[in-house]
Design a protein around this motif. Structure first.
Motif, short mmCIF file in Angstrom:
data_model
loop_
_atom_site.label_atom_id
_atom_site.label_comp_id
_atom_site.label_asym_id
_atom_site.label_seq_id
_atom_site.Cartn_x
_atom_site.Cartn_y
_atom_site.Cartn_z
N GLN A 272 5.54 21.62 8.19
CA GLN A 272 4.56 20.45 8.19
C GLN A 272 5.04 19.21 7.34
O GLN A 272 5.55 19.26 6.48
CB GLN A 272 3.41 20.92 7.40
CG GLN A 272 2.06 19.96 7.34
CD GLN A 272 0.95 20.54 6.68
OE1 GLN A 272 0.90 21.89 6.66
NE2 GLN A 272 0.00 19.98 6.37
N LEU A 273 4.87 18.08 8.15
CA LEU A 273 5.27 16.82 7.63
C LEU A 273 3.96 16.29 6.67
O LEU A 273 3.08 16.63 7.04
CB LEU A 273 5.26 15.73 8.80
CG LEU A 273 5.43 14.38 8.47
CD1 LEU A 273 6.77 13.94 7.81
CD2 LEU A 273 5.26 13.28 9.73
N THR A 274 4.67 15.93 5.58
CA THR A 274 3.56 15.38 4.58
C THR A 274 3.89 14.00 4.06
O THR A 274 5.10 13.56 4.08
CB THR A 274 3.69 16.37 3.32
OG1 THR A 274 4.84 16.04 2.64
CG2 THR A 274 3.16 17.73 3.56
N ILE A 275 2.96 13.29 3.90
CA ILE A 275 3.20 11.68 3.64
C ILE A 275 2.19 11.56 2.24
O ILE A 275 1.17 11.66 2.44
CB ILE A 275 2.89 10.87 4.56
CG1 ILE A 275 3.71 11.02 5.70
CG2 ILE A 275 3.18 9.35 3.98
CD1 ILE A 275 3.44 10.05 6.85
N LYS A 276 2.82 11.67 0.96
CA LYS A 276 1.87 10.93 -0.34
C LYS A 276 2.09 9.63 -0.58
O LYS A 276 3.04 9.12 -0.63
CB LYS A 276 2.60 11.97 -1.28
CG LYS A 276 2.22 13.50 -1.17
CD LYS A 276 2.76 14.11 -2.15
CE LYS A 276 2.79 15.61 -1.91
NZ LYS A 276 3.35 16.61 -2.87
N TRP B 8 0.85 -1.21 0.18
CA TRP B 8 0.01 0.10 -0.09
C TRP B 8 0.75 1.31 0.02
O TRP B 8 0.50 2.11 -0.48
CB TRP B 8 -1.01 -0.16 1.25
CG TRP B 8 -1.97 -1.06 1.34
CD1 TRP B 8 -1.67 -2.27 2.12
CD2 TRP B 8 -2.96 -1.30 0.43
NE1 TRP B 8 -2.72 -3.00 2.10
CE2 TRP B 8 -3.57 -2.32 0.82
CE3 TRP B 8 -3.80 -0.41 -0.35
CZ2 TRP B 8 -4.92 -2.95 0.52
CZ3 TRP B 8 -4.55 -1.11 -1.05
CH2 TRP B 8 -5.47 -2.60 -0.67
N LEU B 9 2.14 1.21 0.47
CA LEU B 9 2.97 2.30 0.63
C LEU B 9 3.97 2.35 -0.38
O LEU B 9 4.77 3.55 -0.42
CB LEU B 9 3.67 2.27 2.08
CG LEU B 9 2.45 2.51 3.43
CD1 LEU B 9 3.28 2.17 4.57
CD2 LEU B 9 1.97 3.59 3.11
N ASP B 10 4.15 1.51 -1.36
CA ASP B 10 5.05 1.63 -2.50
C ASP B 10 4.78 2.87 -3.16
O ASP B 10 3.73 3.21 -3.45
CB ASP B 10 4.85 0.35 -3.30
CG ASP B 10 5.80 0.28 -4.38
OD1 ASP B 10 7.07 0.85 -4.17
OD2 ASP B 10 5.74 -0.25 -5.53
N GLY B 11 5.96 3.85 -3.45
CA GLY B 11 5.75 4.88 -4.16
C GLY B 11 5.40 6.12 -3.27
O GLY B 11 5.29 7.27 -3.77
N ALA B 12 5.34 5.98 -1.83
CA ALA B 12 5.13 6.77 -0.71
C ALA B 12 6.31 7.96 -0.76
O ALA B 12 7.45 7.54 -1.35
CB ALA B 12 4.76 6.35 0.52
N GLU B 13 6.03 9.21 -0.56
CA GLU B 13 6.82 10.24 -0.39
C GLU B 13 6.65 10.93 0.92
O GLU B 13 5.55 11.26 1.17
CB GLU B 13 6.76 11.30 -1.62
CG GLU B 13 6.99 10.54 -2.93
CD GLU B 13 6.90 11.66 -4.17
OE1 GLU B 13 6.62 12.88 -3.64
OE2 GLU B 13 6.96 11.22 -5.15
N ILE B 14 7.93 11.05 1.86
CA ILE B 14 7.74 11.86 3.15
C ILE B 14 8.61 12.97 2.86
O ILE B 14 9.78 12.95 2.49
CB ILE B 14 8.25 10.83 4.02
CG1 ILE B 14 7.29 9.50 4.17
CG2 ILE B 14 8.00 11.46 5.42
CD1 ILE B 14 7.90 8.44 5.11
N ASP B 15 8.02 14.15 3.51
CA ASP B 15 8.68 15.30 3.22
C ASP B 15 8.25 16.39 4.23
O ASP B 15 7.26 15.85 5.00
CB ASP B 15 8.58 16.10 1.97
CG ASP B 15 9.66 17.16 1.36
OD1 ASP B 15 10.44 17.11 2.22
OD2 ASP B 15 9.49 17.54 0.36
N ILE B 16 9.09 17.35 4.62
CA ILE B 16 8.72 18.54 5.31
C ILE B 16 8.44 19.60 4.50
O ILE B 16 9.46 19.92 3.74
CB ILE B 16 9.94 18.65 6.43
CG1 ILE B 16 10.22 17.49 7.23
CG2 ILE B 16 9.55 19.89 7.41
CD1 ILE B 16 9.06 17.23 8.34
#
Length: 199
Positions: free
Chosen positions: A90-94, A73-81
């Protein structure tokens, strides 16, 4: 593959260093994956918190552990500030796959109807405390729905059905020919707009 930006890695490393727990990392998991409610959860994880089947992603000064059941489900996810309001960060998780993927053209009519109801119709009805469930999809494309929550007994249910749900289903799911209501509206407990009050 999960991408975690340098900014996010620096942020997490500083937080982990402040905690001062040897071997502490960050665990990423999917909550309610494959549904409209799906979300990603990030939390600190001490070595004793780990199950041992997590996927490990080496980061700058710590390890990101991905819950084994969440990997697909999380394959390809991007975590950024990213910059937030008033100079905050702000923390973002796409996570583009976390809610699942719409069924393709080869999927059955029933699968495609269920997908649109769960992912497009019900999130809109939820703002009024309502929902619908697919009771039946006939071979000739007639969809039978049951309203629940604030939609059961609502004076605007007919308008919602014809102007909202039927238009959405017929526009998004080729093969749907009509949408009908199979709800016992007289037994509704808390209609959004009681039947006698609808204008």
């Amino acid at each position: 593959m999960i991408q975690i930006s340098d900014t996010a890695q620096t942020h997490f490393r500083k937080l982990i260093e402040r905690e001062g727990v040897p071997g502490m990392g960050v665990r990423l998991s999917a909550v309610d994956p494959g549904t409209p409610r799906a979300d990603a959860r990030l939390e600190f994880a001490e070595p004793s918190d780990l199950l041992g089947d997590e996927w490990a992603v080496d980061c700058d000064g710590f390890t990101l552990y991905v819950d084994a059941l969440s990997v697909g489900w999380l394959d390809g996810a991007e975590i950024d500030i990213v910059p937030g309001t008033a100079g905050t960060q702000q923390l973002t998780i796409k996570a583009p796959r976390i809610k699942g993927e719409a069924p393709g053209e080869a999927a059955s009519l029933v699968e495609r109807v269920h997908w649109v109801v769960e992912n497009e119709v019900n999130p809109q009805l939820a703002s009024h405390g309502g929902k619908v469930a697919v009771q039946e999809v006939s071979a000739d494309g007639v969809v039978l729905l049951r309203f629940g929550g604030g939609c059961q007994g609502c004076g605007m249910a007919d308008v919602t059905l014809k102007q909202g749900i039927e238009k959405t289903l017929m526009g998004r799911v080729p093969g749907v020919t009509a949408v009908r209501d199979a709800t016992d509206h007289d037994s509704g407990h808390a209609p959004y707009i009681p039947r006698g009050n609808a204008a």
